[in-house]
Scaffold this motif. Structure first.
Motif, short mmCIF file in Angstrom:
data_model
loop_
_atom_site.label_atom_id
_atom_site.label_comp_id
_atom_site.label_asym_id
_atom_site.label_seq_id
_atom_site.Cartn_x
_atom_site.Cartn_y
_atom_site.Cartn_z
N GLN A 67 -58.15 24.77 -10.83
CA GLN A 67 -59.51 24.78 -11.34
C GLN A 67 -60.30 23.53 -11.18
O GLN A 67 -61.47 23.63 -10.44
CB GLN A 67 -59.58 25.14 -12.82
CG GLN A 67 -61.18 25.31 -13.36
CD GLN A 67 -61.72 26.74 -12.66
OE1 GLN A 67 -61.24 27.36 -12.38
NE2 GLN A 67 -62.97 26.27 -12.37
N LEU A 68 -59.69 22.36 -11.37
CA LEU A 68 -60.25 20.95 -11.28
C LEU A 68 -60.47 21.08 -9.45
O LEU A 68 -61.53 20.36 -8.96
CB LEU A 68 -59.50 19.98 -11.48
CG LEU A 68 -60.01 18.67 -11.81
CD1 LEU A 68 -61.08 18.45 -12.71
CD2 LEU A 68 -58.79 17.59 -12.13
N THR A 77 -63.32 23.08 -8.50
CA THR A 77 -64.70 22.39 -8.89
C THR A 77 -64.90 21.17 -7.76
O THR A 77 -66.29 21.15 -7.42
CB THR A 77 -64.65 21.74 -10.25
OG1 THR A 77 -64.17 22.90 -11.29
CG2 THR A 77 -65.74 21.34 -10.80
N ASP A 123 -66.34 22.84 -4.97
CA ASP A 123 -67.83 23.33 -5.05
C ASP A 123 -68.75 22.24 -5.21
O ASP A 123 -69.95 22.23 -4.43
CB ASP A 123 -68.06 23.93 -6.40
CG ASP A 123 -67.35 25.44 -6.56
OD1 ASP A 123 -67.03 25.86 -5.07
OD2 ASP A 123 -66.78 26.18 -7.54
N LEU A 124 -68.74 21.12 -5.46
CA LEU A 124 -69.67 19.85 -5.70
C LEU A 124 -69.60 19.27 -4.38
O LEU A 124 -70.60 18.90 -4.03
CB LEU A 124 -68.92 18.82 -6.88
CG LEU A 124 -69.05 19.27 -8.17
CD1 LEU A 124 -68.23 18.09 -8.98
CD2 LEU A 124 -70.37 19.53 -8.73
N ILE A 179 -67.93 12.62 -7.09
CA ILE A 179 -67.10 13.47 -7.48
C ILE A 179 -66.05 13.09 -8.14
O ILE A 179 -65.51 13.64 -9.42
CB ILE A 179 -66.68 14.59 -6.30
CG1 ILE A 179 -67.65 15.11 -5.51
CG2 ILE A 179 -65.72 15.64 -6.80
CD1 ILE A 179 -67.47 16.05 -4.35
N LEU A 223 -65.13 13.90 -12.22
CA LEU A 223 -63.90 14.63 -12.60
C LEU A 223 -62.95 13.77 -13.20
O LEU A 223 -61.77 14.16 -13.57
CB LEU A 223 -63.39 15.37 -11.48
CG LEU A 223 -64.51 16.63 -10.70
CD1 LEU A 223 -63.86 17.44 -9.52
CD2 LEU A 223 -65.07 17.55 -11.82
N CYS A 234 -58.79 13.58 -4.98
CA CYS A 234 -60.04 14.49 -4.67
C CYS A 234 -59.97 14.93 -3.18
O CYS A 234 -60.39 16.17 -3.17
CB CYS A 234 -61.16 13.71 -5.05
SG CYS A 234 -62.80 14.40 -5.01
#
Length: 91
Positions: free
Chosen positions: A49-50, A53, A56-57, A68, A72, A79
């Protein structure tokens, strides 16, 4: 120090060489049978999920990787890795 000019040095080099060849054979046998060692790759549902995200960012174009990762609270390398994993899984 064992030198190859001495009998002990020659024996030592011979024994270590044989061990290296033997271990290499074990590795190649495993690879030739299609076996892969090491820790299995994959993300837990929370980490996935992270990662989604982060992608998406990143895809919005508004945020840099640094922003990002700060948002997060994950390292920059993580990342990048998360984004790569999600992109590869969508293909």
């Amino acid at each position: 120090i064992l030198l190859p000019q001495t009998k002990t040095g020659v024996l030592w080099l011979g024994m270590t060489g044989a061990l290296c060849l033997g271990m290499g054979g074990v590795v190649w046998v495993g690879i030739s049978r299609g076996k892969k060692g090491g820790r299995p790759s994959g993300l837990s549902p929370e980490k996935l999920q992270l990662a989604m995200t982060a992608l998406d960012l990143h895809d919005t174009g508004k945020y840099s990787i640094l922003e990002i990762s700060k948002r997060l609270q994950i390292p920059i390398a993580t990342c990048y890795r998360y984004i790569k994993i999600v992109k590869e899984s969508k293909v």
